[in-house]
Write an enzyme that holds these catalytic residues in place. Structure first.
Site, PDB file in Angstrom:
ATOM      1  N   HIS A 135     -43.439   1.540 -29.760  1.00 56.22           N
ATOM      2  CA  HIS A 135     -43.967   2.023 -31.019  1.00 56.22           C
ATOM      3  C   HIS A 135     -44.525   0.854 -31.806  1.00 56.22           C
ATOM      4  O   HIS A 135     -44.357  -0.314 -31.429  1.00 56.22           O
ATOM      5  CB  HIS A 135     -42.899   2.769 -31.822  1.00 56.22           C
ATOM      6  CG  HIS A 135     -42.710   4.197 -31.398  1.00 56.22           C
ATOM      7  ND1 HIS A 135     -43.733   5.118 -31.410  1.00 56.22           N
ATOM      8  CD2 HIS A 135     -41.610   4.865 -30.946  1.00 56.22           C
ATOM      9  CE1 HIS A 135     -43.284   6.287 -30.987  1.00 56.22           C
ATOM     10  NE2 HIS A 135     -42.003   6.164 -30.697  1.00 56.22           N
ATOM     11  N   ASP A 165     -50.426   0.611 -35.516  1.00 49.47           N
ATOM     12  CA  ASP A 165     -51.050   1.886 -35.153  1.00 49.47           C
ATOM     13  C   ASP A 165     -52.453   2.027 -35.720  1.00 49.47           C
ATOM     14  O   ASP A 165     -53.376   2.452 -35.017  1.00 49.47           O
ATOM     15  CB  ASP A 165     -50.197   3.054 -35.648  1.00 49.47           C
ATOM     16  CG  ASP A 165     -48.985   3.325 -34.774  1.00 49.47           C
ATOM     17  OD1 ASP A 165     -48.889   2.722 -33.688  1.00 49.47           O
ATOM     18  OD2 ASP A 165     -48.134   4.137 -35.172  1.00 49.47           O
TER      19      ASP A 165
END
Length: 382
Positions: A135, A165
């Site tokens: 992540h 991200d």
């Protein structure tokens, strides 16, 4: 409902994008493309994924949702027919996943040699960790970016999932797609865009590499020019428990701050004075509320601004004047960015439920056997 192609108003109007639904940076990249005018058709799994947030999921705004069961060969064939008429395919699965589905680059380019295939991953399409889960925090951690973040010298602070991200991920995916589209219009050849969050984050952090190269990076947090290591680039608490951001880097901006702060400050060029300057600013900012200090520095060159909660940001006078946030269907959300003088970008449709537009969108894209797909269960209409 009636769904038609070509409803976008931005500079990408006429560009057709097929999105294999994912989470995080992939949807954000497709939101950007849709905001800029592209026709994006989102391929959701029937029922949606585990992170489906319905009509409040802003990352899914501006495009219809088609529910296809990609375990079914007729659903895969439907996607390939969409690809035949598309400019871009975007996917964010682990490396090799779309190949196993029958939607890999070789198959897609056999159908459409001009296709740009944007692939969004954390680790990239190859490398020893290519198949591992991860992540945002993990991707940012190994690039050297996370280590220096935060003003607590004992531990780093991570900025939600903005840096990896969306900074190193979706932003670079869009950059890559646009560059490949531009090249394809000259060469007639599509290509794969391997957008890895680790690559983008490292590239985004180039200024830190510059600081390291010239000896300005000590490796310690809160020791540099931009991380709170100096008293003129830091946050200060106000009387009401809020904060002001001070970023008076250049001497002329520091002079503007000193002029308005209302307290004598020693020469900042002498490092021996830094502790005294920080103490004086800390004490001074605590004497007034954030609103009072905002009025003192409003529109000046002192480079001082209030730290505003997200809920209050749309009402900030500057952002309100620019229309940085807009309201659509009762939801306050960021307006499309950047801005264009001739082909203005606008917010498209409300985020759709998975499969909400299966019949209408597939028909508009030229799929002529939608009824058969729905009857077989390969496609689902919400």
């Amino acid at each position: 409902m009636t769904y038609e192609l070509g409803q976008g108003t931005g500079p990408l109007r006429g560009v057709k994008v097929v999105e294999i639904a994912g989470i995080g940076p992939g949807p954000h990249a497709c939101m950007i493309l849709a905001d800029l005018g592209a026709d994006v058709i989102r391929i959701d799994r029937p029922g949606g994924g585990m992170f489906a947030l319905g009509d409040k999921d802003l990352l899914n705004r501006g495009r219809p949702s088609v529910a296809l069961d990609l375990k079914r060969p007729e659903a895969v064939e439907a996607v390939l027919r969409l690809v035949e008429g598309a400019d871009v395919l975007v996917e964010g699965m682990r490396p090799g996943a779309i190949e196993r589905m029958g939607l890999g680059p070789d198959v897609c380019h056999a159908r459409n040699p001009r296709l740009v295939l944007g692939r969004m991953t954390g680790w990239g399409q190859d490398g020893p960790w290519g198949q591992a889960a991860g992540h945002d925090m993990n991707y940012v951690a190994i690039t050297g970016a996370l280590h220096g973040l935060g003003q607590d010298r004992d531990r780093p602070h991570f900025p939600s999932n903005l840096l990896g991200d969306f900074g190193g991920g979706s932003t670079y995916l869009v950059i890559g797609i646009l560059a490949a589209l531009l090249e394809a219009r000259t060469s007639g050849q599509g290509q794969v865009v391997d957008a890895a969050i680790v690559d983008g984050t490292a590239h985004l952090n180039a200024i830190a590499s510059t600081f390291a190269a010239v000896g300005l990076d000590s490796g310690r947090r809160r020791s540099g020019m931009l991380d709170g290591g100096t008293p003129w680039y830091d946050l200060y608490e106000t009387a009401d428990g809020r904060h002001m951001s001070v970023a008076a880097l250049e001497p002329q901006f520091w002079a503007a701050l000193v002029e308005r702060i209302g307290v004598d400050l020693p020469d900042r060029d002498d490092p021996a004075h830094h502790a005294a300057i920080r103490a004086a600013l800390t004490a001074r900012f605590k004497e007034r509320t954030q609103a009072e200090w905002s009025e003192v520095f409003d529109g000046t060159d002192a480079c001082v601004a209030a730290v505003v909660p997200l809920a209050e940001a749309p009402q900030h006078p500057h952002l309100a004047a620019r229309g940085t946030f807009v309201e659509r269907d009762g939801v306050v959300q960021p307006a499309p960015a950047p801005r264009f003088s001739r082909t203005e970008a606008t917010v498209g449709t409300t985020p759709a439920a998975p499969g909400q537009h299966t019949r209408e969108a597939l028909t508009a894209w030229g799929i002529d056997d939608v009824d058969a797909l729905l009857a077989s269960g390969a496609a689902t209409q919400a």
